[in-house]
Design a protein around this motif. Structure first.
Motif, PDB file in Angstrom:
ATOM      1  N   PRO A 121      57.300  -6.839 -24.088  1.00  0.00           N
ATOM      2  CA  PRO A 121      58.720  -7.203 -24.199  1.00  0.00           C
ATOM      3  C   PRO A 121      58.929  -8.705 -24.317  1.00  0.00           C
ATOM      4  O   PRO A 121      58.228  -9.503 -23.691  1.00  0.00           O
ATOM      5  N   VAL A 122      59.915  -9.090 -25.126  1.00  0.00           N
ATOM      6  CA  VAL A 122      60.334 -10.482 -25.258  1.00  0.00           C
ATOM      7  C   VAL A 122      61.482 -10.713 -24.281  1.00  0.00           C
ATOM      8  O   VAL A 122      62.469  -9.970 -24.283  1.00  0.00           O
ATOM      9  N   GLU A 123      61.361 -11.722 -23.451  1.00  0.00           N
ATOM     10  CA  GLU A 123      62.387 -11.988 -22.447  1.00  0.00           C
ATOM     11  C   GLU A 123      63.732 -12.315 -23.097  1.00  0.00           C
ATOM     12  O   GLU A 123      63.802 -12.948 -24.151  1.00  0.00           O
ATOM     13  N   ASN A 124      64.795 -11.852 -22.421  1.00  0.00           N
ATOM     14  CA  ASN A 124      66.177 -12.147 -22.843  1.00  0.00           C
ATOM     15  C   ASN A 124      66.455 -11.728 -24.287  1.00  0.00           C
ATOM     16  O   ASN A 124      67.153 -12.431 -25.028  1.00  0.00           O
ATOM     17  N   SER A 125      65.884 -10.589 -24.681  1.00  0.00           N
ATOM     18  CA  SER A 125      66.084 -10.121 -26.059  1.00  0.00           C
ATOM     19  C   SER A 125      66.863  -8.809 -26.121  1.00  0.00           C
ATOM     20  O   SER A 125      66.908  -8.164 -27.162  1.00  0.00           O
ATOM     21  N   ASP A 126      67.462  -8.402 -24.988  1.00  0.00           N
ATOM     22  CA  ASP A 126      68.183  -7.133 -24.951  1.00  0.00           C
ATOM     23  C   ASP A 126      69.378  -7.166 -25.903  1.00  0.00           C
ATOM     24  O   ASP A 126      70.095  -8.167 -25.993  1.00  0.00           O
TER      25      ASP A 126
END
Length: 344
Positions: free
Chosen positions: A195-200
């Motif tokens: 997962p890439v952080e802060n990519s929601d």
């Protein structure tokens, strides 16, 4: 009520027309096969009873259960499994899914995901998008199927994974997702998605079709006191060459042994199991002296190039297809045959 397994119920007609499958099956039945349809093993009949009545038993029950995505809200009525969707269409339930005019998102990268997406197009979905957590290069679906979906108008989005289902009561709002990046290779040899952080973000849609995997449904194949070995992946454990299980006289093959695979592997298993069962019935044990076939060059020696006359090179003929706009308007077979002039 009809034979054919996943070929019948899981593969859309535009890939495998029903009349051709019927013809193939009839060739087998004409050899003298007794068929009893509508029988649920484990309910209508027990494996132990079959073992008492027959000298050998071959389990070929496939991988018919969909794998859960294990995300919040996936039990919403607007979320379907790819297998249930494809089987339902084959059973004439397409109208119940009300796909026409809807924005459909398919989650997964295998052939089932591609089949579900292309089927949704043929049911007149307004937009169809496939979300896959790795890149196009890692998609397990056949390259030809991916290219066909792309050309027909399916949108392919990579390095994205769902983390939940968002709804307002019965109304589906969309699929909360996060972007991914590829890390180190996992046990499959493919780079693991991270997962890439802060990519929601939210992917809006009206219908979600999950096609992230399949597993065996082995609840009905208990062998009484005899212990049928099952792997940690939920597949039946059997000898690689003979397909004999841990229970004497019981053999297994196809997807219930391999996990989700391709039809030709199951067909090959059928032939291998027939040879093993024939030996088991005649000498009391399966054959152990066969080696897996390999077409590697070292098995055949050097090719005598000097003895091969030179041949004129011709450009390769490409398989013709229905025009893509025409293809998505019908379940008619989309891949056509070469003309006689192209095979000369």
């Amino acid at each position: 009520d009809k034979l054919g397994g996943m070929l019948r119920w899981g593969i859309p007609d535009y890939r495998l027309p029903q009349h051709l499958l019927d013809w193939e099956i009839q060739q087998i039945l004409d050899l003298g096969v007794d068929v009893k349809s509508g029988i649920e093993v484990g309910k209508d009949v027990l494996v132990d009873d079959l073992r008492k009545e027959y000298d050998a038993l071959y389990l070929t029950i496939g991988a018919q259960a969909a794998t859960s995505a294990r995300i919040k809200g996936e039990d919403h009525p607007g979320v379907l499994s790819g297998l249930d969707f494809l089987i339902g269409v084959k059973l004439g339930k397409a109208d119940e899914y009300a796909v026409k005019g809807r924005n459909v998102v398919v989650v997964g990268g295998g052939n089932t995901a591609i089949d579900a997406a292309r089927t949704a197009l043929r049911l007149e979905a307004s937009h169809v998008t496939i979300l896959y957590r790795r890149t196009r290069k890692e998609m397990p679906a056949n390259v030809e199927e991916i290219e066909a979906a792309d050309l027909e108008g399916v949108r392919l989005e990579f390095l994205i994974a769902p983390i939940g289902v968002e709804s307002e009561g019965d109304k589906l709002v969309g699929l909360p997702c996060q972007k991914m990046k590829l890390g180190e290779p996992d046990s499959s040899g493919r780079r693991r998605p991270v997962p890439v952080e802060n990519s929601d973000h939210l992917v809006k849609c009206d219908l979600i079709i999950g096609a992230i995997g399949q597993r065996g449904a082995l609840g009905g194949v208990k062998c009484g006191d005899a212990e049928l070995a099952i792997s940690r992946w939920g597949t039946i454990v059997a000898d690689e060459l003979t397909q004999a299980t841990s229970v004497p006289g019981v053999f297994a093959g196809g997807d219930c042994l391999l996990g989700p695979s391709v039809a030709i592997d199951a067909i090959g298993h059928g032939r291998r199991a027939a040879l093993s069962i024939a030996r088991y019935l005649t000498v009391g044990e399966p054959a152990h002296n066969r080696e897996p076939f390999s077409s590697r060059r070292e098995n055949f020696g050097e090719i005598p190039a000097d003895d091969i006359p030179p041949a004129e090179a011709y450009p390769r003929s490409n398989q013709p297809h229905l025009p893509h706009k025409e293809a998505i308007a019908t379940f008619q077979e989309s891949e056509l045959t070469l003309q006689e002039s192209e095979s000369e």
